[in-house]
Design a protein around this motif. Structure first.
Motif, short mmCIF file in Angstrom:
data_model
loop_
_atom_site.label_atom_id
_atom_site.label_comp_id
_atom_site.label_asym_id
_atom_site.label_seq_id
_atom_site.Cartn_x
_atom_site.Cartn_y
_atom_site.Cartn_z
N LEU A 199 0.82 -1.22 0.00
CA LEU A 199 0.00 0.00 0.00
C LEU A 199 0.85 1.27 0.00
CD1 LEU A 199 -2.88 -0.93 2.47
CD2 LEU A 199 -2.98 -0.78 -0.03
N GLN A 200 2.02 1.23 0.64
CA GLN A 200 2.88 2.41 0.65
C GLN A 200 3.47 2.69 -0.73
OE1 GLN A 200 5.21 3.29 4.51
NE2 GLN A 200 5.07 1.05 4.38
N VAL A 228 -2.55 2.40 12.34
CA VAL A 228 -1.27 2.04 11.74
C VAL A 228 -1.22 2.69 10.36
CG1 VAL A 228 0.15 0.13 10.88
CG2 VAL A 228 -1.11 -0.12 13.03
N ILE A 229 -2.33 2.65 9.65
CA ILE A 229 -2.49 3.43 8.42
C ILE A 229 -3.19 4.71 8.86
CG2 ILE A 229 -3.61 3.60 6.17
CD1 ILE A 229 -3.51 0.53 6.02
N GLU A 230 -2.43 5.81 8.84
CA GLU A 230 -2.98 7.08 9.30
C GLU A 230 -3.95 7.69 8.30
OE1 GLU A 230 0.14 9.79 10.37
OE2 GLU A 230 0.60 8.69 12.20
N ARG A 231 -3.58 7.63 7.03
CA ARG A 231 -4.44 8.20 5.98
C ARG A 231 -3.93 7.73 4.62
NH1 ARG A 231 -1.10 11.99 7.94
NH2 ARG A 231 0.12 13.24 6.52
N SER A 241 12.94 11.25 -2.20
CA SER A 241 11.86 11.83 -1.41
C SER A 241 10.79 10.76 -1.31
CB SER A 241 11.30 13.08 -2.09
OG SER A 241 10.22 13.59 -1.34
N SER A 242 10.60 10.24 -0.12
CA SER A 242 9.70 9.12 0.04
C SER A 242 8.92 9.25 1.34
CB SER A 242 10.51 7.81 0.06
OG SER A 242 9.67 6.70 0.29
N THR A 243 7.77 8.64 1.37
CA THR A 243 7.01 8.53 2.60
C THR A 243 6.97 7.09 3.09
OG1 THR A 243 4.95 8.21 1.39
CG2 THR A 243 5.52 10.47 1.98
N LYS A 244 7.60 6.18 2.33
CA LYS A 244 7.52 4.76 2.65
C LYS A 244 8.45 4.38 3.80
CE LYS A 244 7.80 0.12 0.72
NZ LYS A 244 7.94 -0.68 -0.50
#
Length: 155
Positions: A15-16, A49-52, A147-150
């Motif tokens: 999902l990330q 755990v999944i914020e959004r 640049s990542s959010t994972k």
């Protein structure tokens, strides 16, 4: 606290990378049923755990190419004025991130801007005056290497 097992971690990794994948595809990748995938994702969301789930825009393609890392030293720490500053940064549309940090500075911000004038306006309105900022140091992003959010989760 939600205990993550290996399936939860695999779901989060998938999902990330792409939260738009159909449940059926996620289930097939993990060799689980679609119902199990849906239930697991719901549990991860309910446990925060999944914020959004979001879409990540390319700053240059949305006319916000100037990215600045701003190191901030507060005049006074742990005061109502610091808390007001934190609330302002948390809701300001140009601020992508605001972290309270250790060391010589109190905060680091990531700020996106249309151009230098836009950033100058931001500093005048938010980093001076009565906002409890003693000084700040602007670091301009020259090139984005990653640049990542994972947050990669291994088994």
């Amino acid at each position: 606290m939600h205990k993550l097992d290996h399936i939860d971690k695999k779901i989060l990794n998938i999902l990330q990378d792409d939260a738009t994948l159909p449940l059926k595809t996620i289930a097939e990748k993990l060799q689980i049923s679609t119902a199990t995938a849906q239930r697991r994702i719901s549990q991860l969301s309910d446990a925060k755990v999944i914020e959004r789930t979001v879409a990540i825009a390319n700053p240059a393609k949305v006319q916000r190419p100037l990215i600045v890392l701003v190191l901030i030293k507060m005049t006074h720490s742990n005061t109502p004025t610091q808390h007001r500053f934190e609330r302002l940064m948390a809701t300001h549309p140009q601020v992508l991130s605001c972290y309270e940090i250790s060391g010589d500075y109190d905060f680091v911000l990531t700020v996106v801007n249309k151009d230098m004038q836009d950033y100058h306006r931001f500093t005048r309105q938010n980093l001076s005056g009565d906002n409890n900022v003693a000084n700040f140091n602007s670091q301009f992003v020259m090139n984005s290497v990653k640049s990542s959010t994972k947050i990669y989760l291994d088994d």
